[in-house]
Design an enzyme around this catalytic site. Structure first.
Site, short mmCIF file in Angstrom:
data_model
loop_
_atom_site.label_atom_id
_atom_site.label_comp_id
_atom_site.label_asym_id
_atom_site.label_seq_id
_atom_site.Cartn_x
_atom_site.Cartn_y
_atom_site.Cartn_z
N CYS A 79 1.01 -0.59 -6.51
CA CYS A 79 1.97 0.81 -6.45
C CYS A 79 2.17 1.03 -5.09
CB CYS A 79 0.86 2.07 -6.39
SG CYS A 79 -0.36 2.00 -8.32
N ASN B 222 -1.91 5.22 -4.07
CA ASN B 222 -2.01 3.58 -4.18
C ASN B 222 -3.71 3.06 -4.00
OD1 ASN B 222 -1.12 0.97 -2.16
ND2 ASN B 222 -1.27 0.85 -3.82
N GLY B 223 -4.06 2.11 -4.76
CA GLY B 223 -5.07 1.60 -5.16
C GLY B 223 -5.95 1.82 -6.24
N TYR C 220 1.35 -11.84 1.40
CA TYR C 220 1.88 -11.50 -0.10
C TYR C 220 2.72 -10.40 -0.11
CZ TYR C 220 4.02 -11.56 -4.34
OH TYR C 220 4.55 -12.51 -5.77
N GLY D 89 5.95 -1.73 -6.97
CA GLY D 89 5.20 -1.49 -8.28
C GLY D 89 6.88 -1.28 -9.11
#
Ligand code: SF4
Length: 491
Positions: free
Chosen positions: A21, A126-127, A267, A47
């Site tokens: 996300c 997000n998570g 990354y 995402g």
């Protein structure tokens, strides 16, 4: 969703960990939703499956739009953006939540919205909540009716049950019950709210553009709207922003030593983002430097696996003195223009996405630098392509330690048994990939590259590195209930 709507996030995106996300919010400028759309566009790498925006305008109330596919294919339409008026808006892009693998339903697409007695609120997360199953069971038993399969919806239901009188306080109550990783961007009718979990596993930054304030997963999303990067939201901090008073900071959680996701450096984050005060690009280049010190090899050419291996390859070449070259060229348009219509073409796999620069490779001893090895399927195919092009030797150098454990904090990872490093030693992996040599950066080397001069503090690690070390900073309780085995003393 058709293949035509799936972006080429990485040439081997079925063989990479994937961030799930990205979040963005803005308060204090007319047509805030347009800024949010731009911010989400810059966060699309986090995402690509779907995105959503909620805005608020006093005469029209809350409005929302949630769509499958790219931001640029949906939130650039004037007719759609006109339905999202107001100077306050938040948005979300998602790959897929851990609660809902497989085809996403539109009801799983965030932001989620809740109507409370003191007004509405929307949240984007997000998570991943590691106790979401237990919370969901408890909430359903107590009468909550869930509309999605997303773990993030628990936050809205926990807020609904709180007895606090204002929405930020209800959010504090709710998030104190939640375990795991969360960077949340939320909004009420008058406030933009940003929160990071006590360990600060996932990123969240604050920016300023004119009189407006922005919250974003990464600084690259501030750049696209011309916002100045102000600072990170601190681990365990909640900021509540309104147009009159600006930013107010709260500390709702018990302080803990931060454990930011070290894989963001390797990354997930875009190389043009800043994490803390460090350029992601520079960190990745430094990983290549460390890797060349730890695992030198006599060769003729350092070649990145594009695009994510590029900065580390540049660092490796610089440190080793071996020439750098683009031995592999990526087809930028793959995925959008070509739908792999036949079995024969599908079997060509990696060749559709990458091509070898034969003139550069032929007769050379080649060092291939990639960011990670997950399942290893594509590493083998790339090696074959390089050998077919006439390389004399192939040496893999990997810019992260072996990925031997799944992530439960908002990153899509194969099950443990599918991770190559979970079942093989480094030597066995080299044999399996049939390359002349294979070396990964050490955990200490990675820590040095992100600025920890003394390496990893084994007694109290400075980052989350669970996918490499198996040491989970937050116990993944839902997964343990489903049978996941934590690392034993013998491993
Ligand atoms: S387990 Fe790995 S990918 Fe997940 S948060 Fe920790 S370091 Fe990041």
């Amino acid at each position: 969703m058709s293949d035509a709507h799936m972006p080429p996030a990485h040439p081997f995106d079925d063989d990479k960990l994937r961030e799930e996300c990205g979040v963005f919010g803005l308060i204090g400028s007319a047509d805030a939703a347009n800024f949010v759309a731009l911010g989400l566009h810059a966060l699309q790498h986090r995402g690509q499956e779907a995105g959503g925006i909620v805005s608020y305008e006093p005469s029209q109330g809350f409005n929302s739009a949630r769509r499958f596919g790219y931001v640029r294919d949906n939130f650039t339409s004037q007719s759609l953006m006109q339905t999202l008026p107001g100077s306050l808006a938040i948005g979300h892009v998602r790959y897929s939540t851990s609660g809902s693998k497989g085809p996403t339903q539109i009801r799983d697409v965030q932001p989620f919205f809740g109507e409370f007695s003191m007004g509405g609120a929307a949240i984007a997360h997000n998570g991943n909540i590691t106790n979401a199953d237990a919370l969901r069971r408890e909430l359903i038993e107590r009468g909550s009716i869930f509309q999605s399969s997303s773990d993030s919806e628990c936050i809205i239901h926990l807020m609904a049950r709180s007895l606090q009188r204002d929405i930020p306080s209800r959010m504090e109550d709710a998030l104190r019950r939640v375990e795991g990783a969360f960077s949340v961007v939320a909004m009420t009718r008058t406030k933009l709210i940003g929160v990071r979990d006590p360990l600060g596993v996932r990123p969240l930054v604050l920016g300023r553009v004119g009189d407006a304030w922005a919250l974003a997963s990464e600084t690259c999303a501030l750049d696209i709207i011309g916002a100045e990067y102000v600072r990170e939201i601190e681990p365990g901090e909640m900021v509540v922003i309104n147009e009159k008073d600006g930013v107010q900071s709260h500390r709702p959680f018990r302080p803990q030593r931060p454990r930011f996701c070290i894989f963001e450096h390797v990354y997930f984050s875009r190389p043009d983002s800043i994490i803390g005060s460090r350029s992601v690009y520079e960190t990745r280049r430094q990983i290549g430097v460390e890797l060349a010190k730890e695992a030198p090899v006599d060769a003729d050419l350092v070649c990145p696996v594009p695009d994510s291996g590029t900065p580390a390859a540049i660092g490796f070449a610089h440190q080793s003195g071996i020439p750098y070259g683009m031995g592999i060229v990526r087809n930028q348009y793959m995925g959008r223009t070509f739908i792999e219509p036949t079995e024969q073409i599908r079997n060509m796999g990696v060749r559709l996405k990458l091509n070898v620069n034969r003139a550069l490779i032929e007769g050379k001893r080649v060092i291939l630098v990639d960011d990670s090895v997950v399942r290893g399927t594509t590493s083998r195919k790339i090696k074959e392509m390089i050998l077919d092009a006439g390389a004399a030797e192939v040496h893999f150098r990997i810019a992260s330690p072996p990925t031997a454990w799944p992530c439960f904090y908002g990153v899509d990872t194969p099950q443990r048994e599918k991770l190559l490093a979970a079942t093989m030693s480094e030597d066995e992996m080299r044999e399996h990939l049939q390359v002349d040599s294979l070396r990964f950066i050490s955990l200490d080397g990675l820590y040095r590259a992100v600025g920890e001069a003394k390496g990893r503090d084994a007694a109290s690690p400075q980052y989350c590195d669970a996918c490499f070390s198996g040491e989970y900073p937050v116990e993944p309780s839902d997964q343990i209930e489903k049978g996941f085995q934590l690392k034993t003393a013998a491993e």
